[in-house]
Design an enzyme around this catalytic site. Structure first.
Site, PDB file in Angstrom:
ATOM      1  N   GLU A 115      39.704  34.445  39.704  1.00 49.65           N
ATOM      2  CA  GLU A 115      39.697  34.806  38.896  1.00 49.65           C
ATOM      3  C   GLU A 115      41.325  35.965  38.550  1.00 49.65           C
ATOM      4  O   GLU A 115      41.626  36.592  37.338  1.00 49.65           O
ATOM      5  CB  GLU A 115      39.059  35.607  37.560  1.00 49.65           C
TER       6      GLU A 115
ATOM      7  N   CYS B  51      32.621  32.450  43.652  1.00 52.78           N
ATOM      8  CA  CYS B  51      32.444  32.964  44.290  1.00 52.78           C
ATOM      9  C   CYS B  51      30.367  32.779  44.893  1.00 52.78           C
ATOM     10  O   CYS B  51      30.009  31.766  44.871  1.00 52.78           O
ATOM     11  CB  CYS B  51      32.486  34.186  44.710  1.00 52.78           C
TER      12      CYS B  51
ATOM     13  N   HIS C 198      37.583  33.899  44.271  1.00 51.46           N
ATOM     14  CA  HIS C 198      37.720  34.751  42.879  1.00 51.46           C
ATOM     15  C   HIS C 198      38.916  34.446  42.224  1.00 51.46           C
ATOM     16  O   HIS C 198      39.861  34.813  42.045  1.00 51.46           O
ATOM     17  CB  HIS C 198      37.972  36.241  43.420  1.00 51.46           C
TER      18      HIS C 198
END
Length: 241
Positions: free
Chosen positions: A216, A120, A214
């Site tokens: 993750e 990001c 994102h």
């Protein structure tokens, strides 16, 4: 040995701990970093370590001890970092000193050839560190659904490093940004785009990958972190040789 991956945090928040200040004293700033980054890197086989943005004097020796870098999300980059004359009315709060730390970190990491995975804001910082610019406001790219839910698809460039990692031309992603890459930085290439043409992923030579979403928070995207750890393991082996 697990590779040591440095994780940036470019977000500051007022401390809510009353024990850290005197009565009536303004709240002190504290670092904020989602544990999801650290847990995901740990699950992928790395030892994650948070990099405090305390200045650039000790960056070079710090980087010498790392095997890879993960650039996390965070606030908007200050337009001055990429030479913009005007500030968009939708621009959020910025922290120029944190920008300076992160951009210096990226430049030194690139010089050393460290593997980089940028998430990001991290992807935007990667582009700016390479001399690129940003679109200060991209409407309609900030979702209200949970971060674990994908809300749109991106088209992955064939034969790109990202393509080799995710093994698909169409990838479902989440979206929490309102800025994006505009002019590409030196040595960077587009790796994925949104349906409206917004650049969603970039990459450079070696293991240098930036994604606008994102990753993750999405189990299906764990391959990006596993690839970072694999590349960082090779860095560790070279350093030990």
């Amino acid at each position: 040995m697990r590779p040591l991956i440095g994780v940036t945090t470019s977000e500051l928040r007022p401390s809510r701990l009353a024990t850290t200040r005197r009565h009536g004293e303004p709240a002190h700033p504290e670092m904020a970093l989602g544990m999801t980054y650290l847990r995901t890197l740990d699950a992928a086989g790395a030892i994650p370590v948070v990099l405090p943005p305390v200045g650039t004097d000790h960056l070079a020796p710090l980087i010498e001890r790392l095997d890879g870098i993960c650039l996390s999300g965070g606030p908007d980059l200050d337009p001055a970092a990429y030479g913009a004359d005007e500030r968009h009315v939708e621009l959020g709060p910025t922290e120029p000193s944190l920008d300076a730390f992160e951009l210096s970190l990226v430049k030194l990491s690139l010089q050393r050839g460290l593997p980089i995975l940028a998430i990001c804001r991290g992807s935007q910082a990667l582009n700016v560190a390479c001399g690129g610019t940003l679109r200060q406001h991209v409407p309609g790219h900030r979702q209200t659904a949970l971060a674990t839910e994908a809300t749109h698809e991106v088209q992955v460039v064939p034969h790109s490093r990202l393509h080799r990692m995710v093994r698909t031309r169409t990838l479902a992603v989440n979206s929490f940004h309102h800025q994006a890459v505009d002019e590409l930085g030196e040595g960077l290439r587009v790796a994925a785009t949104a349906p409206d043409g917004t650049i969603e992923a970039i990459e450079g030579d070696g293991f240098v990958v930036g994604v606008q979403w994102h990753a993750e928070t999405m189990v299906a995207h764990r391959a990006l972190f596993e690839a970072l750890v694999s590349a960082a393991s090779r860095t560790e082996l070279r350093a030990a040789a």
